[in-house]
Motif scaffolding. Structure first.
Motif, PDB file in Angstrom:
ATOM      1  N   GLY A   1       0.780  -1.235   0.000  1.00  0.00           N
ATOM      2  CA  GLY A   1       0.000   0.000   0.000  1.00  0.00           C
ATOM      3  C   GLY A   1       0.805   1.275   0.000  1.00  0.00           C
ATOM      4  N   THR A   2       2.141   1.175  -0.058  1.00  0.00           N
ATOM      5  CA  THR A   2       2.960   2.397   0.012  1.00  0.00           C
ATOM      6  C   THR A   2       3.397   2.902  -1.352  1.00  0.00           C
ATOM      7  N   ALA A   3       3.194   2.118  -2.420  1.00  0.00           N
ATOM      8  CA  ALA A   3       3.720   2.510  -3.730  1.00  0.00           C
ATOM      9  C   ALA A   3       2.660   2.382  -4.819  1.00  0.00           C
ATOM     10  N   GLY A   4       2.301   1.130  -5.171  1.00  0.00           N
ATOM     11  CA  GLY A   4       1.387   0.918  -6.279  1.00  0.00           C
ATOM     12  C   GLY A   4       0.040   1.595  -6.118  1.00  0.00           C
ATOM     13  N   ARG A   5      -0.576   1.455  -4.945  1.00  0.00           N
ATOM     14  CA  ARG A   5      -1.889   2.051  -4.719  1.00  0.00           C
ATOM     15  C   ARG A   5      -1.851   3.580  -4.789  1.00  0.00           C
ATOM     16  N   PRO A   6      -0.904   4.253  -4.117  1.00  0.00           N
ATOM     17  CA  PRO A   6      -0.829   5.713  -4.260  1.00  0.00           C
ATOM     18  C   PRO A   6      -0.578   6.147  -5.700  1.00  0.00           C
ATOM     19  N   MET A   7       0.249   5.400  -6.435  1.00  0.00           N
ATOM     20  CA  MET A   7       0.500   5.724  -7.841  1.00  0.00           C
ATOM     21  C   MET A   7      -0.776   5.612  -8.652  1.00  0.00           C
TER      22      MET A   7
ATOM     23  N   THR B   1       6.342   4.621   6.169  1.00  0.00           N
ATOM     24  CA  THR B   1       5.154   4.505   5.322  1.00  0.00           C
ATOM     25  C   THR B   1       4.760   5.838   4.696  1.00  0.00           C
ATOM     26  N   GLY B   2       4.672   6.877   5.514  1.00  0.00           N
ATOM     27  CA  GLY B   2       4.275   8.185   4.995  1.00  0.00           C
ATOM     28  C   GLY B   2       5.251   8.732   3.985  1.00  0.00           C
ATOM     29  N   GLY B   3       6.530   8.532   4.228  1.00  0.00           N
ATOM     30  CA  GLY B   3       7.555   9.021   3.306  1.00  0.00           C
ATOM     31  C   GLY B   3       7.488   8.322   1.963  1.00  0.00           C
TER      32      GLY B   3
ATOM     33  N   ALA C   1       6.638  10.036  -1.613  1.00  0.00           N
ATOM     34  CA  ALA C   1       7.636   9.985  -2.679  1.00  0.00           C
ATOM     35  C   ALA C   1       7.064   9.395  -3.963  1.00  0.00           C
ATOM     36  N   TYR C   2       6.357   8.283  -3.863  1.00  0.00           N
ATOM     37  CA  TYR C   2       5.793   7.666  -5.063  1.00  0.00           C
ATOM     38  C   TYR C   2       4.700   8.536  -5.680  1.00  0.00           C
ATOM     39  N   THR C   3       3.909   9.170  -4.843  1.00  0.00           N
ATOM     40  CA  THR C   3       2.870  10.082  -5.338  1.00  0.00           C
ATOM     41  C   THR C   3       3.484  11.251  -6.085  1.00  0.00           C
TER      42      THR C   3
END
Length: 218
Positions: free
Chosen positions: A80-86, A113-115, A119-121
């Motif tokens: 949930g920290t990369a693909g989903r925010p992207m 997690t927040g960082g 970053a990905y967003t």
């Protein structure tokens, strides 16, 4: 009129890249237009080969006029920290038929997690800013027939509407083939009748989508 006739949506015309850095980690976003899940998968594999030495190559894509098909991958990052925010950036932008891969080169410092989400967003947002976006619009092709007294008025009207004839034929009368955005068609045809005092004929050829490069007003 059907919903599909009114449907317009944003599309990727040419992709771009974005770069975000935090605590020595580098996040490289590569955005590309894709037309199918197969194209998206091939693009993701291409990026993984290009950046084979990176820690992660996270991905997301949206395909279909209504965004019917979506996929995303964290590629080893915490769930949930990369693909989903992207993916949320892509769906929020309203752009369809687009894929993005964000490549991360680890800088040695954990971001939390927040960082990671930030970053990905941000990397995807920067990639979209550096891309060329267009809008797919439903349009109607008409053959317009008028006399030499009316053609100047019609061309002036079309010019004000930002429409250029696809073709023209000057014989004993004048025939134009034009593509009108569906939402403007009824009003423009009515105006043509008024300015020519009815000396104009229309033949509807076909309906299809066309793409406009997006302006700042869209």
């Amino acid at each position: 009129m059907s919903d599909s006739a009114n449907l317009s949506y944003r599309v990727m015309l040419s992709g771009g890249e974005g770069l975000y850095e935090e605590k020595k980690s580098r996040f490289i976003a590569t955005v590309r237009r894709v037309e199918s899940e197969e194209e998206a998968t091939a693009f993701i594999e291409e990026m993984k080969k290009k950046y084979w030495d990176a820690r992660h190559n996270c991905s997301a894509f949206v395909i279909g006029a209504r965004g019917e098909l979506t996929r995303c991958s964290d590629d080893g990052e915490p769930s949930g920290t990369a693909g989903r925010p992207m993916l949320e950036v892509l769906t929020g932008s309203g752009i369809r038929n687009v894929a993005v891969v964000v490549t991360r080169y680890f800088g040695g410092v954990l971001l939390g997690t927040g960082g990671l989400v930030r970053a990905y967003t941000q990397a995807v947002q920067d990639g979209l800013k550096n891309s060329v976006i267009g809008r797919m619009r439903p349009g109607v092709e008409y053959r317009i027939s008028t006399d030499y007294n009316g053609i100047g008025k019609i061309l002036y009207l079309l010019g004000n509407a930002g429409i250029e004839p696809l073709s023209s034929d000057y014989t004993d009368k004048v025939e134009l083939v034009i593509l009108i955005p569906t939402e403007k068609a009824e009003g423009l045809l009515k105006e043509m009748v008024e300015i020519t005092s009815g000396r104009v004929e229309f033949t509807k050829n076909k309906e299809y989508y066309f793409v406009d490069k997006e302006s700042s007003e869209d």
